[in-house]
Enzyme design. Structure first.
Site, PDB file in Angstrom:
ATOM      1  N   GLY A  46      39.729   8.629  45.148  1.00 38.02           N
ATOM      2  CA  GLY A  46      40.851   9.059  44.319  1.00 38.02           C
ATOM      3  C   GLY A  46      42.050   9.394  45.175  1.00 38.02           C
ATOM      4  O   GLY A  46      41.916   9.710  46.364  1.00 38.02           O
ATOM      5  N   GLN A  51      49.930  13.466  47.262  1.00 33.93           N
ATOM      6  CA  GLN A  51      49.316  13.217  48.581  1.00 33.93           C
ATOM      7  C   GLN A  51      50.100  12.199  49.396  1.00 33.93           C
ATOM      8  O   GLN A  51      49.924  12.115  50.614  1.00 33.93           O
ATOM      9  CB  GLN A  51      47.872  12.725  48.420  1.00 33.93           C
ATOM     10  CG  GLN A  51      46.920  13.782  47.886  1.00 33.93           C
ATOM     11  CD  GLN A  51      45.514  13.221  47.782  1.00 33.93           C
ATOM     12  OE1 GLN A  51      45.167  12.604  46.782  1.00 33.93           O
ATOM     13  NE2 GLN A  51      44.710  13.415  48.804  1.00 33.93           N
ATOM     14  N   CYS A  89      38.298  15.247  50.523  1.00 35.87           N
ATOM     15  CA  CYS A  89      39.663  14.918  50.122  1.00 35.87           C
ATOM     16  C   CYS A  89      40.346  14.213  51.288  1.00 35.87           C
ATOM     17  O   CYS A  89      40.198  14.635  52.437  1.00 35.87           O
ATOM     18  CB  CYS A  89      40.417  16.196  49.784  1.00 35.87           C
ATOM     19  SG  CYS A  89      42.128  15.940  49.312  1.00 35.87           S
ATOM     20  N   LEU A  90      41.070  13.149  50.987  1.00 36.15           N
ATOM     21  CA  LEU A  90      41.770  12.410  52.046  1.00 36.15           C
ATOM     22  C   LEU A  90      42.816  13.283  52.737  1.00 36.15           C
ATOM     23  O   LEU A  90      43.208  13.003  53.864  1.00 36.15           O
ATOM     24  CB  LEU A  90      42.428  11.148  51.469  1.00 36.15           C
ATOM     25  CG  LEU A  90      41.452  10.078  50.959  1.00 36.15           C
ATOM     26  CD1 LEU A  90      42.210   8.962  50.256  1.00 36.15           C
ATOM     27  CD2 LEU A  90      40.610   9.518  52.101  1.00 36.15           C
ATOM     28  N   HIS A 131      39.366  16.849  40.435  1.00 35.26           N
ATOM     29  CA  HIS A 131      39.939  16.992  41.780  1.00 35.26           C
ATOM     30  C   HIS A 131      41.362  16.412  41.827  1.00 35.26           C
ATOM     31  O   HIS A 131      42.296  17.061  42.310  1.00 35.26           O
ATOM     32  CB  HIS A 131      39.020  16.277  42.772  1.00 35.26           C
ATOM     33  CG  HIS A 131      39.501  16.257  44.186  1.00 35.26           C
ATOM     34  ND1 HIS A 131      38.812  16.848  45.213  1.00 35.26           N
ATOM     35  CD2 HIS A 131      40.608  15.697  44.754  1.00 35.26           C
ATOM     36  CE1 HIS A 131      39.486  16.673  46.338  1.00 35.26           C
ATOM     37  NE2 HIS A 131      40.568  15.964  46.089  1.00 35.26           N
ATOM     38  N   GLU A 132      41.521  15.184  41.298  1.00 35.36           N
ATOM     39  CA  GLU A 132      42.833  14.523  41.370  1.00 35.36           C
ATOM     40  C   GLU A 132      43.864  15.225  40.485  1.00 35.36           C
ATOM     41  O   GLU A 132      45.024  15.367  40.864  1.00 35.36           O
ATOM     42  CB  GLU A 132      42.721  13.043  40.984  1.00 35.36           C
ATOM     43  CG  GLU A 132      41.846  12.203  41.901  1.00 35.36           C
ATOM     44  CD  GLU A 132      42.108  12.417  43.385  1.00 35.36           C
ATOM     45  OE1 GLU A 132      43.268  12.632  43.770  1.00 35.36           O
ATOM     46  OE2 GLU A 132      41.135  12.393  44.157  1.00 35.36           O
ATOM     47  N   HIS A 135      45.407  18.219  42.086  1.00 33.76           N
ATOM     48  CA  HIS A 135      46.478  17.898  43.045  1.00 33.76           C
ATOM     49  C   HIS A 135      47.849  17.931  42.350  1.00 33.76           C
ATOM     50  O   HIS A 135      48.849  18.289  42.974  1.00 33.76           O
ATOM     51  CB  HIS A 135      46.283  16.486  43.619  1.00 33.76           C
ATOM     52  CG  HIS A 135      45.380  16.405  44.812  1.00 33.76           C
ATOM     53  ND1 HIS A 135      45.664  17.042  46.002  1.00 33.76           N
ATOM     54  CD2 HIS A 135      44.218  15.737  45.019  1.00 33.76           C
ATOM     55  CE1 HIS A 135      44.705  16.768  46.888  1.00 33.76           C
ATOM     56  NE2 HIS A 135      43.811  15.982  46.312  1.00 33.76           N
TER      57      HIS A 135
HETATM   58 NI    NI Z   1      42.109  15.168  47.200  1.00 35.97          NI
END
Ligand code: NI
Length: 165
Positions: A46, A51, A89-90, A131-132, A135
């Site tokens: 995701g 981000q 998470c990236l 999660h997304e 953000h």
């Molecule tokens: Ni993330």
């Protein structure tokens, strides 16, 4: 299409609330195409627009069928159950955390042309939606994690598990 740089924890943009998308134009389509390429390259599940430094309510989620869903202005409209598991998470490279999330969620969103649709997810996909979407409100999973692990700690734990058997 172009790869965008993924911001990491500590960058103040990741803590800001993203704005709703009002124009379903070429600029949005370019953002979505770039995010798709960036997420594919990063091999993540995701990605949210903040981000990559864009404060708009846009996310991508890869579902169980390995489809990359595009969600514009997404909202969770129903949720059920509970699951506790590891999440990464990236924007937080090298770490995983134990996070409790709903087991099933239903999301209402718009596609890249502005049409509304609903999509459901469970287990990992439900986790990913939550999660997304967080953000978009400037929240990282690290705020919710009951425990954090480094990749090295997880590797050690898995090796130990193997020895015990
Ligand atoms: Ni993330």
């Amino acid at each position: 299409m172009a790869l965008r740089t993924i911001l990491t924890q500590g960058d103040p943009i990741l803590n800001k609330k993203a704005h709703p998308v009002t124009s379903f134009d070429e600029k949005l389509h370019d953002l979505l195409d770039d995010m798709r390429e960036t997420l594919t390259q990063a091999e993540g599940l995701g990605l949210a627009a903040p981000q990559v430094g864009i404060l708009r309510r846009v996310v991508l989620v890869v579902n169980e069928q390995d489809e990359m869903l595009e969600l514009v202005n997404p909202e969770i409209i129903a949720q059920e159950g509970e699951q506790t598991g590891l999440e990464g998470c990236l924007s937080v490279p090298g770490y995983y955390g134990e996070v409790t999330r709903p087991m099933r969620v239903k999301v209402r969103a718009q596609d890249r042309n502005g049409s509304f649709f609903e999509v459901e997810g469970e287990e990992l996909t439900a986790r990913c939606f939550c999660h997304e979407l967080a953000h978009l409100d400037g929240h990282l999973y690290t705020e919710l994690a009951s425990r954090m692990f480094t990749v090295e700690e997880l590797d050690e734990m898995m090796e130990k598990d193997g020895e015990d058997k």
